[in-house]
Design a protein around this motif. Structure first.
Motif, short mmCIF file in Angstrom:
data_model
loop_
_atom_site.label_atom_id
_atom_site.label_comp_id
_atom_site.label_asym_id
_atom_site.label_seq_id
_atom_site.Cartn_x
_atom_site.Cartn_y
_atom_site.Cartn_z
N ASN A 127 0.84 -1.19 0.00
CA ASN A 127 0.00 0.00 0.00
C ASN A 127 0.88 1.25 0.00
N PRO A 128 0.52 2.25 -0.79
CA PRO A 128 1.30 3.48 -0.78
C PRO A 128 1.13 4.22 0.54
N GLY A 129 2.18 4.87 0.99
CA GLY A 129 2.10 5.64 2.22
C GLY A 129 1.57 7.03 1.95
N THR A 130 1.26 7.73 3.02
CA THR A 130 0.79 9.10 2.88
C THR A 130 1.97 10.01 2.57
N SER A 131 1.69 11.10 1.91
CA SER A 131 2.72 12.09 1.57
C SER A 131 2.04 13.44 1.44
N ARG A 132 2.84 14.47 1.30
CA ARG A 132 2.28 15.80 1.11
C ARG A 132 1.48 15.85 -0.19
N ILE A 133 0.45 16.65 -0.22
CA ILE A 133 -0.44 16.71 -1.36
C ILE A 133 0.17 17.62 -2.42
N VAL A 134 0.33 17.09 -3.62
CA VAL A 134 0.91 17.86 -4.72
C VAL A 134 0.05 17.64 -5.95
N GLY A 135 0.18 18.55 -6.90
CA GLY A 135 -0.56 18.42 -8.14
C GLY A 135 -1.07 19.77 -8.60
N THR A 136 -1.96 19.75 -9.58
CA THR A 136 -2.49 20.96 -10.18
C THR A 136 -4.00 20.95 -10.13
N MET A 137 -4.59 22.10 -9.85
CA MET A 137 -6.03 22.22 -9.72
C MET A 137 -6.73 21.69 -10.98
N GLY A 138 -7.74 20.86 -10.77
CA GLY A 138 -8.47 20.27 -11.87
C GLY A 138 -8.04 18.86 -12.19
N TYR A 139 -6.85 18.48 -11.75
CA TYR A 139 -6.32 17.14 -12.01
C TYR A 139 -6.23 16.31 -10.72
N ILE A 140 -6.53 16.91 -9.59
CA ILE A 140 -6.31 16.25 -8.30
C ILE A 140 -7.54 15.45 -7.90
N ALA A 141 -7.37 14.16 -7.69
CA ALA A 141 -8.47 13.30 -7.29
C ALA A 141 -9.05 13.77 -5.97
N PRO A 142 -10.37 13.75 -5.81
CA PRO A 142 -11.00 14.31 -4.59
C PRO A 142 -10.62 13.58 -3.32
N GLU A 143 -10.16 12.31 -3.41
CA GLU A 143 -9.79 11.60 -2.19
C GLU A 143 -8.43 12.02 -1.65
N LEU A 144 -7.60 12.64 -2.49
CA LEU A 144 -6.24 12.96 -2.06
C LEU A 144 -6.18 13.90 -0.86
N PRO A 145 -6.97 15.00 -0.83
CA PRO A 145 -6.91 15.86 0.36
C PRO A 145 -7.37 15.16 1.63
N LYS A 146 -8.15 14.09 1.48
CA LYS A 146 -8.67 13.38 2.65
C LYS A 146 -7.68 12.32 3.14
N THR A 147 -7.10 11.57 2.20
CA THR A 147 -6.25 10.44 2.59
C THR A 147 -4.76 10.74 2.52
N GLY A 148 -4.38 11.67 1.65
CA GLY A 148 -2.96 11.96 1.46
C GLY A 148 -2.22 10.84 0.75
N LYS A 149 -2.95 9.86 0.18
CA LYS A 149 -2.32 8.72 -0.47
C LYS A 149 -2.53 8.81 -1.98
N ALA A 150 -1.43 8.98 -2.71
CA ALA A 150 -1.48 8.94 -4.16
C ALA A 150 -1.45 7.49 -4.61
N THR A 151 -2.35 7.09 -5.49
CA THR A 151 -2.45 5.72 -5.97
C THR A 151 -2.57 5.72 -7.49
N THR A 152 -2.61 4.52 -8.06
CA THR A 152 -2.86 4.43 -9.50
C THR A 152 -4.22 5.02 -9.84
N ASN A 153 -5.18 4.94 -8.90
CA ASN A 153 -6.51 5.50 -9.13
C ASN A 153 -6.45 7.03 -9.25
N SER A 154 -5.57 7.66 -8.49
CA SER A 154 -5.47 9.12 -8.59
C SER A 154 -4.81 9.54 -9.90
N ASP A 155 -3.88 8.72 -10.41
CA ASP A 155 -3.33 8.97 -11.75
C ASP A 155 -4.42 8.83 -12.81
N VAL A 156 -5.31 7.82 -12.64
CA VAL A 156 -6.40 7.62 -13.59
C VAL A 156 -7.33 8.83 -13.59
#
Length: 515
Positions: free
Chosen positions: A344-373
């Motif tokens: 499982n990926p660990g939590t990390s600081r939230i990075v990215g660009t507005m409009g491309y950031i999966a809505p779960e990222l600010p809640k979980t802090g975990k970037a996954t293949t789903n957030s890339d999708v």
């Protein structure tokens, strides 16, 4: 007007009035020039006469107020003033590192503001060597005025020749170039060789002298949020990746404060230059569809084809580069994260660009293949529509691209969102697949998004898009011709709305901050 002026700006970045910095020692005397970037203390007085509707601005290198203002401007501020308002200070540094300090300020309504006692102000911060610092003291009298001090300060930093190689650098894969070699290749990092720039620094075109190979040299800025950690991450990740749809890292260089990466040169630059802001050249649909499939193939390799799972974390049009045949290559791996298959990926600081950031990222802090999708879904829609995921210049109903596309989809008019610059010249079946997949990838529920392997098969036409994978109707009754929707999909905005985004403390200028 220049990089050494005082201006009065009212609700705009364009000055209503401006004049070169200076002051008058006495009435009728000639103006004495004042250099804002001198690093010396400068005091400013801003006065507004609500009877005469005149604003006066005065600056001086001492606490003694000049007899005449530097700048006077007739303006009625009453339309802009509220009973309760905030007074703020801001600074702009241009392209290089600088610092500005407000040591003190005094304010008064109806009368003279209290004079600043310079001896009681905080001590002057000692600037680093080779830095230049501007310090300002401000006095404001009469009515409430919002003050914004914008100071552009340019710093000349001498180049040091010493290169120190640390032990950990010997363990990194790609070739290590010398600073001198890269400086010569880019003609001394000349502006004529500049390909582009962003939050991570500047990219220059170069030619390696020993092979005449054209390269792109990314020079990470000194004040960039991409520090040594991200730099090493990009080297260690992309340096071992090999795929036709990924930008190849050829080598790197670290020289004290200078961090440089050397890539294959992409003759046609980034995809966003072909989609937004009145591009000089318009991509036809065949070119766009091939680019989409190329990016999908590259992401599939990252997620499943490498010895570890690689999460890109910054998939967007500006990070898709095009070679001389307009083949797509995904680049910029400075934010990439790797983890082992099955873990499982660990939590990390939230990075990215507005409009491309999966809505779960600010809640979980975990970037996954789903957030890339999710980000890939935004890319699908912007390539098809020729619009950014969030377009502040668009009509209110078109502000968030995924919401607009979904609304048109449920009305049975989804092809209305297609980029008009295509002039109707596109394969309707391919376009429908791209638009539907863009909506499906934008699902609020990560588990409901398809994998990159599924997406590649849909885009290649190996399998048809199942009916039960179609997006939901946003309103009761469904869209004409699409009754078999899966109602587990969220019908709310898939991209955070501007109101929601304003509640995220780490959003900065459209990009997520580093904290």
């Amino acid at each position: 007007m220049d990089d050494n002026h005082v201006g009065i700006d009212i609700n705009s970045l364009h000055s209503n009035a401006s004049v070169s910095a200076g002051y008058y020692t006495q009435v009728g005397s000639s103006k004495q020039n004042l250099t804002l970037k001198s690093g010396k203390l400068i005091q400013a007085w801003i006065d507004y006469d609500s009877v005469e509707n005149v604003m006066n601005v005065t600056i001086a290198p001492t606490s003694k107020r000049p007899t005449s203002p530097l700048l006077s401007f007739h303006v009625d501020l009453s339309p802009f003033l509220q009973e309760f308002m905030y007074v703020g200070f801001s600074a702009s540094t241009g392209h290089v590192l600088a610092s500005s300090h407000i040591l003190g300020w005094s304010f008064k309504i109806n009368g003279q503001a209290q004079a600043l006692d310079l001896s009681s102000l905080p001590s002057f911060p000692r600037p680093p060597k080779k830095d230049r610092t501007l310090t300002v003291g401000v006095s404001v009298s009469s009515a409430v005025v919002i003050i914004a001090l914008s100071i552009a300060i340019y710093v000349i930093i001498k180049i040091k020749n010493a290169e120190v190689i640390e032990d950990w650098e010997l363990e990194i894969g790609p070739q290590r170039y010398s600073y001198r070699e890269l400086k010569q290749a880019t003609n001394g990092f000349s502006d004529k060789n500049l390909l582009g720039w962003g939050g991570f620094g500047r990219v220059y075109k170069g030619t390696l002298g020993n092979s005449n190979t054209q390269v792109a040299v990314k020079r990470v800025s000194h004040d960039s949020t991409q520090g040594l950690r991200e730099f090493v991450s990009e080297i260690s990740s992309i340096g071992r990746l090999r795929h036709r749809n990924l930008v190849q890292l050829l080598g790197w260089c670290r020289r004290r404060g200078d961090l440089l990466l050397v890539y294959d040169f992409m003759a046609n630059g980034s995809l966003d230059k072909f989609l937004f802001d009145d591009p000089k050249s318009i991509l036809n649909w065949d070119q766009r569809f091939r680019i989409i499939k190329g990016v999908a193939s590259g992401l599939l390799y990252l997620h499943e084809g490498y010895e570890q799972i690689a999460i890109h974390r910054d998939v967007k049009a500006s990070n898709v580069l095009l070679d001389d045949e307009l083949n797509a290559r995904l680049g910029d791996f400075g934010l990439a994260r790797l983890y082992e298959h099955g873990s499982n990926p660990g939590t990390s600081r939230i990075v990215g660009t507005m409009g491309y950031i999966a809505p779960e990222l600010p809640k979980t802090g975990k970037a996954t293949t789903n957030s890339d999708v999710y980000a890939f879904g935004a890319l699908l829609l912007e390539v098809a529509c020729g619009r950014r995921p969030v377009d502040l210049k668009a009509l209110p109903e078109e502000l968030v691209l995924v919401d607009w596309v979904l609304e048109k989809f449920t009305q049975g008019k989804v092809l209305d969102v297609v980029d008009t610059r295509l002039n109707g010249q596109y394969d309707e079946g391919e376009m429908m697949v791209v638009l539907k997949l863009g909506l499906i990838c934008s699902n609020d529920v990560p588990a409901e998004r398809p994998s990159m392997r599924q997406l590649v098969r849909y885009l290649d036409g190996e399998v048809d898009l199942p009916e039960n994978l179609m997006p939901p109707a946003a309103f009761d009754g469904g869209a004409e011709g699409f009754d078999a929707f899966v109602h587990s999909f969220s019908t709310s905005s898939s991209s955070p709305s501007l109101d929601k985004m304003s509640s995220y403390p780490f959003l900065e200028n459209g990009n997520l901050g580093t904290s």
